[in-house]
Design a protein around this motif. Structure first.
Motif, mmCIF file in Angstrom:
data_model
loop_
_atom_site.group_PDB
_atom_site.id
_atom_site.type_symbol
_atom_site.label_atom_id
_atom_site.label_comp_id
_atom_site.label_asym_id
_atom_site.label_seq_id
_atom_site.Cartn_x
_atom_site.Cartn_y
_atom_site.Cartn_z
ATOM 1 N N ILE A 168 54.523 -2.719 -27.652
ATOM 2 C CA ILE A 168 54.061 -1.678 -26.740
ATOM 3 C C ILE A 168 53.595 -0.493 -27.571
ATOM 4 O O ILE A 168 54.356 0.074 -28.360
ATOM 5 C CB ILE A 168 55.188 -1.222 -25.794
ATOM 6 N N LEU A 169 52.325 -0.124 -27.417
ATOM 7 C CA LEU A 169 51.805 1.038 -28.113
ATOM 8 C C LEU A 169 52.138 2.294 -27.320
ATOM 9 O O LEU A 169 52.006 2.321 -26.095
ATOM 10 C CB LEU A 169 50.286 0.917 -28.282
ATOM 11 N N LEU A 170 52.568 3.325 -28.017
ATOM 12 C CA LEU A 170 52.913 4.594 -27.389
ATOM 13 C C LEU A 170 51.798 5.598 -27.661
ATOM 14 O O LEU A 170 51.471 5.845 -28.828
ATOM 15 C CB LEU A 170 54.243 5.121 -27.944
ATOM 16 N N PRO A 171 51.175 6.161 -26.627
ATOM 17 C CA PRO A 171 50.107 7.140 -26.840
ATOM 18 C C PRO A 171 50.568 8.282 -27.748
ATOM 19 O O PRO A 171 51.734 8.689 -27.704
ATOM 20 C CB PRO A 171 49.815 7.646 -25.422
ATOM 21 N N GLY A 172 49.637 8.792 -28.554
ATOM 22 C CA GLY A 172 49.973 9.849 -29.503
ATOM 23 C C GLY A 172 50.603 11.059 -28.854
ATOM 24 O O GLY A 172 51.579 11.629 -29.365
#
Length: 281
Positions: A168-172
């Protein structure tokens, strides 16, 4: 045929079996709750196929929706398969595929933003950030425990479920918010969303804290629960990119049909579509 009865020993063994299958904690909790409810309904009487069918009818009489009845039947049928009692399995109700969702349960973006504003106004910083985290990533409420300081630093987290691992990528912007919150709370490592006692927040606690915002935010309680944030993420993602396969990967669905359920239009949207046909003189 031997007399069968559902004992607590059977239920405990069933729970261990589900954990070995790597079912999520929420699924295990629900399955055990449903099996115990059925056992309580039996009241110590022997288990029969007829009794299971009567329970199905009784659930409908109590006002349970067909979808709820089927979810409970799935639990006891799973238990019957585990116990080797397949002869007691009950057929689920046949439900026509829904064309649209109930508007009374649909959380809109505007309502979501009001919930965030209300949480912050009440000093519930943790809750506001938690809701943002679920809604900005599409994770399940049971996966909140994977949001750690280390994950925020990396910009991603890995979630293992049912023998699969997804990233899961976490927004910056979310990462910066999470790290700022962690520094403020002096959380140097590990889970970010903690109770006062330093333990990870439970599903029930998150649910209760969200429900407490409803009246102040002016949002119907029927719309406010963690999974609805996941639905809002899914609908927003699909409207932006129109890629159901990619969305299924992000949500961790093994079936595109499951993902499509998230994308069913609301009753109001469906009405607009019908009006757009211009078939009335």
């Amino acid at each position: 045929m031997h007399t069968r009865s559902i004992t607590e020993e059977w239920v405990t063994s069933f729970g261990q079996y589900l954990r070995q299958e790597e079912r999520s904690a929420g699924t295990i909790e629900k399955y055990l709750r449903d099996v115990r409810a059925f056992a309580a309904w039996l009241g110590g009487t022997p288990l029969t196929k007829e009794a299971a069918a009567l329970w199905k009818g009784g659930l409908l009489d109590q006002g349970c929706t067909p979808a709820t009845v089927n979810s409970k039947l799935a639990a006891i049928n799973k238990f019957f398969s585990f116990a080797g009692w397949a002869e007691f399995r009950v057929k689920p109700l046949k439900i026509q595929r829904r064309l649209f969702r109930d508007d009374s349960r649909e959380l809109t973006r505007a309502e979501y933003l009001r919930l965030l504003e209300t949480a912050r106004a009440l000093g519930r910083e943790r809750l506001a950030l938690l809701m943002e985290t679920i809604c900005a990533t599409g994770i399940r409420v049971s996966e909140v425990q994977n949001i750690t300081v280390e994950a925020a630093r990396r910009g991603k987290t890995e979630i293992a479920l049912k023998g699969k691992i997804r990233t899961i990528l976490l927004p910056g912007k979310l990462c910066r918010k999470l790290l700022k919150y962690a520094r403020k709370r002096q959380i140097a490592s590990g889970k970010i969303f903690l109770t006062k006692g330093g333990r990870g927040m439970s599903r029930g606690q998150i649910w209760a804290e969200m429900k407490a915002l409803c009246q102040e935010a002016g949002v119907a309680a029927s719309k406010v629960f963690p999974h609805n944030l996941r639905h809002l993420f899914a609908r927003t993602f699909y409207k932006a990119y129109r890629d159901v396969a990619k969305l299924a990967d992000v949500l961790g669905h093994s079936s595109l049909e499951t993902t499509r359920i998230y994308l069913i239009s609301t009753g109001a949207e469906h009405a607009v579509m019908l009006e757009g046909l211009h078939l009335l003189n």
